[in-house]
Design an enzyme around this catalytic site. Sequence first.
Site, PDB file in Angstrom:
ATOM      1  N   CYS A  97       0.825  -1.215   0.000  1.00 47.98           N
ATOM      2  CA  CYS A  97       0.000   0.000   0.000  1.00 47.98           C
ATOM      3  C   CYS A  97       0.862   1.269   0.000  1.00 47.98           C
ATOM      4  O   CYS A  97       1.472   1.561  -1.014  1.00 47.98           O
ATOM      5  CB  CYS A  97      -1.007  -0.062   1.135  1.00 47.98           C
ATOM      6  SG  CYS A  97      -2.447   0.961   0.795  1.00 47.98           S
ATOM      7  N   HIS A 205      -3.164  -6.017   2.427  1.00 52.40           N
ATOM      8  CA  HIS A 205      -2.769  -6.140   3.836  1.00 52.40           C
ATOM      9  C   HIS A 205      -3.254  -7.492   4.331  1.00 52.40           C
ATOM     10  O   HIS A 205      -4.004  -8.187   3.652  1.00 52.40           O
ATOM     11  CB  HIS A 205      -3.449  -5.053   4.693  1.00 52.40           C
ATOM     12  CG  HIS A 205      -3.127  -3.653   4.302  1.00 52.40           C
ATOM     13  ND1 HIS A 205      -1.897  -3.073   4.519  1.00 52.40           N
ATOM     14  CD2 HIS A 205      -3.890  -2.683   3.733  1.00 52.40           C
ATOM     15  CE1 HIS A 205      -1.924  -1.812   4.104  1.00 52.40           C
ATOM     16  NE2 HIS A 205      -3.114  -1.552   3.614  1.00 52.40           N
TER      17      HIS A 205
HETATM   18  N1  GLN Z   1      -2.065   6.833   2.116  1.00 49.57           N
HETATM   19  C1  GLN Z   1      -2.197   5.900   1.055  1.00 49.57           C
HETATM   20  C2  GLN Z   1      -3.569   5.870   0.399  1.00 49.57           C
HETATM   21  O1  GLN Z   1      -4.558   6.150   1.030  1.00 49.57           O
HETATM   22  C3  GLN Z   1      -1.796   4.535   1.568  1.00 49.57           C
HETATM   23  C4  GLN Z   1      -2.791   3.879   2.498  1.00 49.57           C
HETATM   24  C5  GLN Z   1      -2.309   2.588   3.090  1.00 49.57           C
HETATM   25  O2  GLN Z   1      -1.119   2.371   3.219  1.00 49.57           O
HETATM   26  N2  GLN Z   1      -3.205   1.738   3.517  1.00 49.57           N
HETATM   27  O3  GLN Z   1      -3.674   5.541  -0.770  1.00 49.57           O
END
Ligand code: GLN
Length: 270
Positions: A97, A205
Amino acid sequence: MSAPTGGSALTVAVVFPDLLGTYGDGGNGLVLARRASWRGIYAQLIQADSGRPLPTADLYCIGGGEDGPQVRAATALREDGTLLRAADRGAVVFGVCAGFQLLGRFFPDSSDRPQEGLGLLDVTTRKGTGPRAVGELVATAAPDGPRPGGGGSLPRLTGFENHGGVTSVGPGARALAHVVSGVGNGSGDGSEGAWSGRVLGTYLHGPVLARNTALADLLLSWALAGPGEPEPPLDPLDDSEELALRNERLAAVDRSGRAHLVHRLIRHRG
Ligand code: GLN
């Protein structure tokens, strides 16, 4: 096997858990180190907090986090330079992510200004216009996805996603997988994640490597092969508990997909 780093057979570093630890992706480092040691490969696991030089490692795991810490992590990694040099000598870099986005060329900050990534993957992320992608994500291996040792392709990938960014894969990288359920990269081509050489990113995740042991072993085999060498075969492990978790999560998505379909059919007929 790659030259031992710091006296151990395999060094796994979780990058900046103090900045990118929101989604439990630090568990990926633990899964990798355990799966190595269960096979008799000594593995050192380092929690590499920000604010000090990044240690040398064979395999780096970068997790997800909020927009602000993501920018700080990308800046620190670029200034430090260790990760870029390590990738250059063939270390494995695995991003989830925010960690995936910052491995690319650009990603947005919280005000939607483009921030420079590390450029290790030919992907670019912008803010999506729709709702944030939140929920279970299932994807099947892309035809030109990475090949685990012994051939074949990765089995279905399962995890959960939570992101506002939309990622396009450029010609210098390939999609990791194709979305079956959920959003993934969200750029309209149905792709999920990306990879190039020994750099791999995903929106999954979970921690994703606990739910997808084949992906964990793919990364391990990359890390254990010297530059340009074929990946060594890894001894099989008893993955019955991991398989039970994986099958439970996949079945839940299949069930909710079927329920959604039935609901739509009933509404359509009514
Ligand atoms: N801030 C990033 C987004 O919202 C990554 C989010 C995350 O790592 N879950 O796309």
